[in-house]
Design a protein around this motif. Structure first.
Motif, mmCIF file in Angstrom:
data_model
loop_
_atom_site.group_PDB
_atom_site.id
_atom_site.type_symbol
_atom_site.label_atom_id
_atom_site.label_comp_id
_atom_site.label_asym_id
_atom_site.label_seq_id
_atom_site.Cartn_x
_atom_site.Cartn_y
_atom_site.Cartn_z
ATOM 1 N N ALA A 1 0.863 -1.181 0.000
ATOM 2 C CA ALA A 1 0.000 0.000 0.000
ATOM 3 C C ALA A 1 0.892 1.221 0.000
ATOM 4 C CB ALA A 1 -0.930 0.011 1.212
ATOM 5 N N VAL A 2 0.405 2.296 -0.607
ATOM 6 C CA VAL A 2 1.165 3.545 -0.686
ATOM 7 C C VAL A 2 0.450 4.590 0.153
ATOM 8 C CG1 VAL A 2 2.051 5.364 -2.187
ATOM 9 C CG2 VAL A 2 2.071 2.982 -2.968
ATOM 10 N N PRO A 3 0.970 4.901 1.350
ATOM 11 C CA PRO A 3 0.328 5.939 2.164
ATOM 12 C C PRO A 3 0.627 7.327 1.620
ATOM 13 C CG PRO A 3 2.293 5.132 3.260
ATOM 14 C CD PRO A 3 2.115 4.286 2.032
ATOM 15 N N VAL A 4 -0.327 8.232 1.814
ATOM 16 C CA VAL A 4 -0.159 9.627 1.410
ATOM 17 C C VAL A 4 -0.372 10.486 2.639
ATOM 18 C CG1 VAL A 4 -0.953 11.483 -0.086
ATOM 19 C CG2 VAL A 4 -1.009 9.116 -0.907
ATOM 20 N N SER A 5 0.636 11.271 2.986
ATOM 21 C CA SER A 5 0.565 12.108 4.177
ATOM 22 C C SER A 5 -0.475 13.197 4.013
ATOM 23 C CB SER A 5 1.938 12.741 4.455
ATOM 24 O OG SER A 5 1.832 13.722 5.458
ATOM 25 N N ALA A 6 -1.320 13.356 5.030
ATOM 26 C CA ALA A 6 -2.332 14.404 5.002
ATOM 27 C C ALA A 6 -1.733 15.776 5.283
ATOM 28 C CB ALA A 6 -3.424 14.109 6.026
ATOM 29 N N THR A 7 -0.499 15.818 5.783
ATOM 30 C CA THR A 7 0.110 17.102 6.130
ATOM 31 C C THR A 7 0.916 17.695 4.978
ATOM 32 O OG1 THR A 7 1.973 15.910 7.120
ATOM 33 C CG2 THR A 7 0.161 16.565 8.586
ATOM 34 N N ASP A 8 1.808 16.903 4.377
ATOM 35 C CA ASP A 8 2.622 17.452 3.290
ATOM 36 C C ASP A 8 2.335 16.792 1.938
ATOM 37 O OD1 ASP A 8 3.767 14.970 3.532
ATOM 38 O OD2 ASP A 8 5.767 15.702 4.080
ATOM 39 N N ARG A 9 1.287 15.939 1.885
ATOM 40 C CA ARG A 9 0.823 15.342 0.633
ATOM 41 C C ARG A 9 1.908 14.531 -0.067
ATOM 42 N NH1 ARG A 9 -3.537 18.695 -1.402
ATOM 43 N NH2 ARG A 9 -2.687 18.680 -3.501
ATOM 44 N N THR A 10 2.738 13.849 0.718
ATOM 45 C CA THR A 10 3.796 13.011 0.169
ATOM 46 C C THR A 10 3.332 11.565 0.087
ATOM 47 O OG1 THR A 10 5.562 14.413 1.033
ATOM 48 C CG2 THR A 10 6.140 12.140 0.518
ATOM 49 N N ALA A 11 3.450 10.972 -1.100
ATOM 50 C CA ALA A 11 3.185 9.551 -1.282
ATOM 51 C C ALA A 11 4.489 8.794 -1.056
ATOM 52 C CB ALA A 11 2.659 9.278 -2.689
ATOM 53 N N THR A 12 4.467 7.853 -0.149
ATOM 54 C CA THR A 12 5.661 7.083 0.178
ATOM 55 C C THR A 12 5.547 5.695 -0.430
ATOM 56 O OG1 THR A 12 5.966 8.293 2.245
ATOM 57 C CG2 THR A 12 7.118 6.177 2.022
ATOM 58 N N VAL A 13 6.378 5.440 -1.438
ATOM 59 C CA VAL A 13 6.393 4.149 -2.131
ATOM 60 C C VAL A 13 7.572 3.353 -1.591
ATOM 61 C CG1 VAL A 13 6.531 2.996 -4.360
ATOM 62 C CG2 VAL A 13 5.432 5.247 -4.182
ATOM 63 N N THR A 14 7.278 2.260 -0.898
ATOM 64 C CA THR A 14 8.329 1.438 -0.307
ATOM 65 C C THR A 14 8.439 0.140 -1.083
ATOM 66 O OG1 THR A 14 7.853 2.379 1.873
ATOM 67 C CG2 THR A 14 9.197 0.382 1.808
ATOM 68 N N LEU A 15 9.639 -0.147 -1.575
ATOM 69 C CA LEU A 15 9.880 -1.322 -2.392
ATOM 70 C C LEU A 15 10.609 -2.395 -1.596
ATOM 71 C CD1 LEU A 15 11.106 0.403 -5.688
ATOM 72 C CD2 LEU A 15 8.779 -0.265 -5.077
ATOM 73 N N SER A 16 10.517 -3.630 -2.075
ATOM 74 C CA SER A 16 11.239 -4.736 -1.453
ATOM 75 C C SER A 16 12.734 -4.581 -1.720
ATOM 76 C CB SER A 16 10.733 -6.068 -2.007
ATOM 77 O OG SER A 16 10.895 -6.110 -3.418
ATOM 78 N N ARG A 17 13.538 -5.347 -0.990
ATOM 79 C CA ARG A 17 15.000 -5.183 -1.052
ATOM 80 C C ARG A 17 15.579 -5.535 -2.418
ATOM 81 N NH1 ARG A 17 17.590 -3.911 3.280
ATOM 82 N NH2 ARG A 17 19.551 -4.675 2.419
ATOM 83 N N GLU A 18 14.830 -6.266 -3.229
ATOM 84 C CA GLU A 18 15.337 -6.590 -4.565
ATOM 85 C C GLU A 18 15.658 -5.328 -5.360
ATOM 86 O OE1 GLU A 18 12.911 -10.213 -3.410
ATOM 87 O OE2 GLU A 18 12.787 -8.034 -3.163
ATOM 88 N N ALA A 19 14.954 -4.222 -5.084
ATOM 89 C CA ALA A 19 15.159 -2.981 -5.841
ATOM 90 C C ALA A 19 16.572 -2.439 -5.690
ATOM 91 C CB ALA A 19 14.151 -1.930 -5.400
ATOM 92 N N LEU A 20 17.270 -2.820 -4.606
ATOM 93 C CA LEU A 20 18.632 -2.326 -4.407
ATOM 94 C C LEU A 20 19.582 -2.835 -5.486
ATOM 95 C CD1 LEU A 20 18.913 -2.704 -0.529
ATOM 96 C CD2 LEU A 20 18.616 -0.593 -1.841
ATOM 97 N N GLY A 21 19.176 -3.889 -6.197
ATOM 98 C CA GLY A 21 20.020 -4.424 -7.257
ATOM 99 C C GLY A 21 19.892 -3.684 -8.571
ATOM 100 N N ALA A 22 19.033 -2.673 -8.633
ATOM 101 C CA ALA A 22 18.861 -1.902 -9.868
ATOM 102 C C ALA A 22 20.083 -1.035 -10.133
ATOM 103 C CB ALA A 22 17.610 -1.037 -9.775
ATOM 104 N N SER A 23 20.449 -0.873 -11.386
ATOM 105 C CA SER A 23 21.586 -0.036 -11.753
ATOM 106 C C SER A 23 21.256 1.431 -11.504
ATOM 107 C CB SER A 23 21.925 -0.243 -13.228
ATOM 108 O OG SER A 23 20.905 0.341 -14.040
ATOM 109 N N PRO A 24 22.263 2.303 -11.433
ATOM 110 C CA PRO A 24 21.982 3.735 -11.261
ATOM 111 C C PRO A 24 21.049 4.290 -12.338
ATOM 112 C CG PRO A 24 24.298 3.295 -10.821
ATOM 113 C CD PRO A 24 23.716 2.020 -11.345
ATOM 114 N N LEU A 25 21.247 3.873 -13.600
ATOM 115 C CA LEU A 25 20.391 4.378 -14.670
ATOM 116 C C LEU A 25 18.950 3.891 -14.510
ATOM 117 C CD1 LEU A 25 22.650 4.102 -17.858
ATOM 118 C CD2 LEU A 25 21.982 6.166 -16.608
#
Length: 617
Positions: free
Chosen positions: A247-271
Motif C-alpha cells: 500500500a502507498v500511504p499519502v501524508s495528510a500534512t505534506d501530501r507526500t506519497a511514500t512508495v516502499t519497495l522490497s530489497r530486490e530494488a537495491l540491485g537496480a543499476s543507477p540508470l
C-alpha cells in the motif's frame, strides 16, 4: 472516452474486505483492475476530485428472489466497485464465494439490460450485448462489432430455501455497462522511461477505480510495460521487486506519497533507478492529494544519480514531450503560408519571426510534411514513386526507391519517415532482392527512414526492420510527439481489410532507428481506414467507418485505450492532419479546396487550401 459523461463515486470499504484485499494484492501483484477496495493509510481526502458524485448502490438479493433474479442481480451488482463487491458476494454461496475473482478483466456492455433464462442442470444463462473489453491491467479495447455474450451460472437453494449462485466460470471477471464503467473508473497515464535516444517518458493509458488509486499507479510503474513497447522502454528492475508493504500511504500534512519497495530494488543499476524515479514522479502526480513522492527501500531512500530531496522529472533530464505548439502551414495552390488561427484566412499570415520562409511547391507534388520550424518540407510526386525535399527553398528529389509512397512524416529526432512498396523483392531487413522490373509480383511493403542531418545528396532511405508487416501495405503513418511510437494504417493484400496499428520505435545506443517492435492493433471496430495522425500523445485521429454508421467515412478520435468517438461527416474529407494549434486537435483536408477544423459539433472552414502541415515537434 468523451462519448459519454463520466463522474466519480465516493469510495468506501469494510476493514475485513480491505485486509483480505491487501493480502490478495500482495500475492498476485496485479495492476489496473480491482479485487476489493484498498485502505491507504493517512490518505489525504481534502484534495480529492471535486466533481459531483453520482452514487448508485447495488441492490442486495431479494428475500423471495428466484434463480433468474439472483443470477441477473449478481451481474448487476458488479457495479459495487467502491464497496469492494460486498453486495455482489451476497449473491454467492458454495464454491462461487472463493471461485469468483473480479480482477480477471471487464466485459463492457452497451447497456445495463440483461436477460436471464433458467435451463436444465441447475443453471441460468445470462445474456447481454458487449461493446468492449478491459484486460486485467486496465487497457480498454473496443470489439470489432457489438456481440451478444452469454454466461452460464450454477444456482442452488441454500439454507432457508434462498436461491444463490453457487458456481461461476473460472475466467469470469466483471460485466459492467459502459456508463457504469466510465462513472467508476478513470483513465490515467502510466509512464515508462525510454531505453535509448532522448530521455523521455512514454504514457500507457490504463483505467483505474478511484479506490486505491495511488497504490495501483505505483504498482503499475514497477510492473511490466506493454509487450509492444519491448526494446523501447527500460524494464530492468530486478526480478521480484514489489511494493512492501503493499500500500502507498499519502501524508495528510505534506501530501507526500511514500512508495516502499522490497530489497530486490537495491540491485537496480543507477540508470534504472533514475528511470524508476522519473516514471514514479510523473505517474503519481495524477493521484488525488499527491504533490510529492518518496521512493524507499525499507527505511532508507532509494538513491539515484541527481536525485535530491525535492527533485523533479526535469532535474533527472527526463521530459514528457508535449504535442507541437505553434502555427501550421497551409498550401494554397503552389504557395505555402503560415496560419496561426489568428488572421483573416483571405490573406496570408506573415511569416512568424521564429520560422523559416516557405518554398513554392509545384502542382505535381502533394502529401506534404514539415520539420519542426518549416526549414524543410517533404512531398510525394504525383506518380507516388518519388520523394522530394525542399531545403532552403531548393528541391532535391531522391531517385525512385519505391512505389505507392504515402504521406511522409518528420519526427523530433531529425528523421524523415515514409512507406510504400520496395523496388526489390527483398523486404525490410532482407537482402538479395531482384529489381521490380524483373519481379512480376508487387514489391514488398517497406518502411524507410532518412537521416536529415546528413548532406541531402548522401542521405539514403534506409529500410526499417519490420518483419511483421508481411503482406500488409502501409496506407498511412504518423510518428508520435516524442518520436518513440509509430501509428500505421495497413491494408492486407489478400482480404483488402485495413487495420490501425501501434508500434514501438526501437533505437540503438546512439539513438538511431534500429527496428519497429511487434505492433498492437488499436480499436479493431474501425474499418476502411485511409489516414492517421496524432491528436495528442494518447489519442489518434483517423478517417474510417464506424459500425454505428457504416454508410459513411468520417473523422474519428481513437484513444489508445478507450472507445472511439466519431466526429460526424466532413464532406469531401481526404485526410486528417494533426494540429500544432492548441484549440484545434486535428484538421481535415478536403477535395474541395478547404481545410476544416472542429467547432462545437460540426466542421467549419479553417482556411482555404489544398493541404495543411503541422510542423514536427
Amino acid at each position: 472516452m468523451s462519448r459519454r459523461g463520466r463522474t466519480p463515486l465516493g469510495l468506501s470499504g469494510g476493514a475485513l474486505l480491505a485486509a483480505l484485499t491487501a493480502l490478495l494484492l500482495l500475492l498476485t501483484g496485479c495492476t489496473g483492475l480491482p479485487r476489493d477496495s484498498e485502505v491507504e493509510p493517512r490518505l489525504t481526502v481534502d484534495n480529492a476530485d471535486q466533481r459531483p458524485a453520482i452514487v448508485v448502490e447495488p441492490e442486495p438479493p431479494g428475500v423471495d428472489a428466484g434463480p433468474e433474479e439472483i443470477a441477473a442481480g449478481f451481474i448487476r451488482a458488479h457495479n459495487g466497485v467502491p464497496e469492494g463487491f460486498a453486495t455482489a458476494r451476497q449473491y454467492l454461496a458454495g464454491t462461487a464465494l472463493d471461485g469468483w475473482s473480479p480482477d480477471q478483466g471487464i466485459l463492457l456492455l452497451s447497456s445495463s439490460n440483461l436477460s436471464a433464462r433458467r435451463i436444465a442442470g441447475g443453471r441460468v444463462v445470462v445474456t447481454a450485448v458487449a461493446e468492449a473489453q478491459v484486460d486485467p491491467e486496465g487497457h480498454v479495447t473496443q470489439l470489432p462489432t457489438e456481440e451478444r455474450r452469454t454466461l452460464q451460472l450454477g444456482v442452488s437453494q441454500v439454507a432457508g430455501g434462498a436461491w444463490r449462485v453457487t458456481s461461476v466460470p473460472d475466467d469470469l471477471g466483471l460485466w459492467l455497462s459502459v456508463a457504469d464503467f466510465e462513472r467508476l473508473y478513470q483513465p490515467k497515464r502510466v509512464y515508462f522511461a525510454s531505453q535509448n535516444g532522448p530521455k523521455v517518458l512514454l504514457p500507457d493509458v490504463r483505467w483505474f477505480p478511484e479506490a486505491g488509486m495511488t497504490t495501483a499507479l505505483a504498482r503499475a510503474v514497477i510492473g511490466a510495460p506493454p509487450t509492444w513497447l519491448t526494446g523501447v522502454v527500460r524494464n530492468r528492475l530486478p526480478a521480484g521487486t514489489r511494493l512492501q508493504p503493499n500500500a502507498v500511504p499519502v501524508s495528510a500534512t505534506d501530501r507526500t506519497a511514500t512508495v516502499t519497495l522490497s530489497r530486490e530494488a537495491l540491485g537496480a543499476s543507477p540508470l534504472d533507478r533514475e528511470a524508476l524515479w522519473a516514471a514514479m514522479l510523473q505517474t503519481l502526480s495524477q493521484a488525488p492529494g499527491v504533490s510529492r513522492v518518496q521512493l524507499m527501500v525499507g527505511s532508507a531512500r532509494l538513491e539515484a544519480p541527481g536525485m535530491g530531496p525535492d527533485s523533479s522529472v526535469e532535474d533527472l533530464d527526463y521530459s514528457v514531450v508535449p504535442a507541437p505548439s505553434g502555427p501550421v502551414i497551409v498550401r494554397k495552390d503552389a504557395k505555402l503560408v503560415w496560419n496561426n488561427n489568428d488572421n483573416d484566412s483571405r490573406r496570408p499570415a506573415p511569416t512568424p519571426t521564429d520560422r523559416e520562409p516557405l518554398p513554392t511547391i509545384p502542382s505535381q507534388w502533394y502529401q506534404l510534411a514539415g520539420d519542426s520550424r518549416g526549414r524543410e518540407i517533404a512531398a510525394i510526386a504525383g506518380d507516388r514513386k518519388t520523394l522530394g525535399r525542399w531545403i532552403a527553398g531548393k528541391l532535391t528529389s531522391r531517385p525512385s526507391f519505391g512505389t505507392q509512397l504515402v504521406r511522409p512524416a518528420y519526427d523530433g529526432q531529425n528523421d524523415l519517415w515514409v512507406a510504400g512498396q520496395a523496388l526489390t523483392a527483398a523486404g525490410p531487413g532482407q537482402s538479395g532482392g531482384r529489381p521490380a522490373a524483373e519481379n512480376p509480383t508487387t514489391g514488398p511493403p517497406t518502411i524507410w527512414v532518412i537521416d536529415t542531418r546528413q548532406p541531402v545528396q548522401q542521405a539514403q532511405p534506409q529500410p526499417v526492420t519490420a518483419p511483421w508487416l508481411g503482406q500488409r501495405d502501409v496506407v498511412a503513418l504518423a510518428v508520435s510527439p516524442e518520436s518513440a511510437r509509430l501509428a500505421l494504417v495497413v491494408r492486407d493484400r489478400s482480404t483488402r481489410r485495413t487495420s490501425l496499428l501501434l508500434s514501438g520505435i526501437v533505437r540503438d545506443s546512439s539513438g538511431e532507428v534500429d527496428s519497429l517492435g511487434t505492433p498492437v492493433v488499436v480499436n479493431p471496430a474501425i474499418s476502411d481506414l485511409s489516414s492517421v495522425t496524432w491528436a495528442d500523445e494518447t489519442t489518434l485521429g483517423v478517417l474510417g467507418r464506424m459500425p454505428s454508421s457504416p454508410e459513411r467515412v468520417e473523422p474519428i478520435m481513437v484513444p489508445l485505450s478507450g472507445l472511439a468517438q466519431p466526429l460526424g461527416p466532413a464532406p469531401g474529407a481526404t485526410a486528417v492532419v494533426g494540429s500544432s494549434i492548441p484549440q484545434d486537435r486535428v484538421f481535415v483536408v478536403t477535395d474541395r479546396g478547404t481545410v476544416l477544423a472542429r467547432e462545437g459539433r460540426s466542421w467549419e472552414v479553417f482556411d482555404q487550401g489544398d493541404d495543411v502541415v503541422a510542423p514536427a515537434p
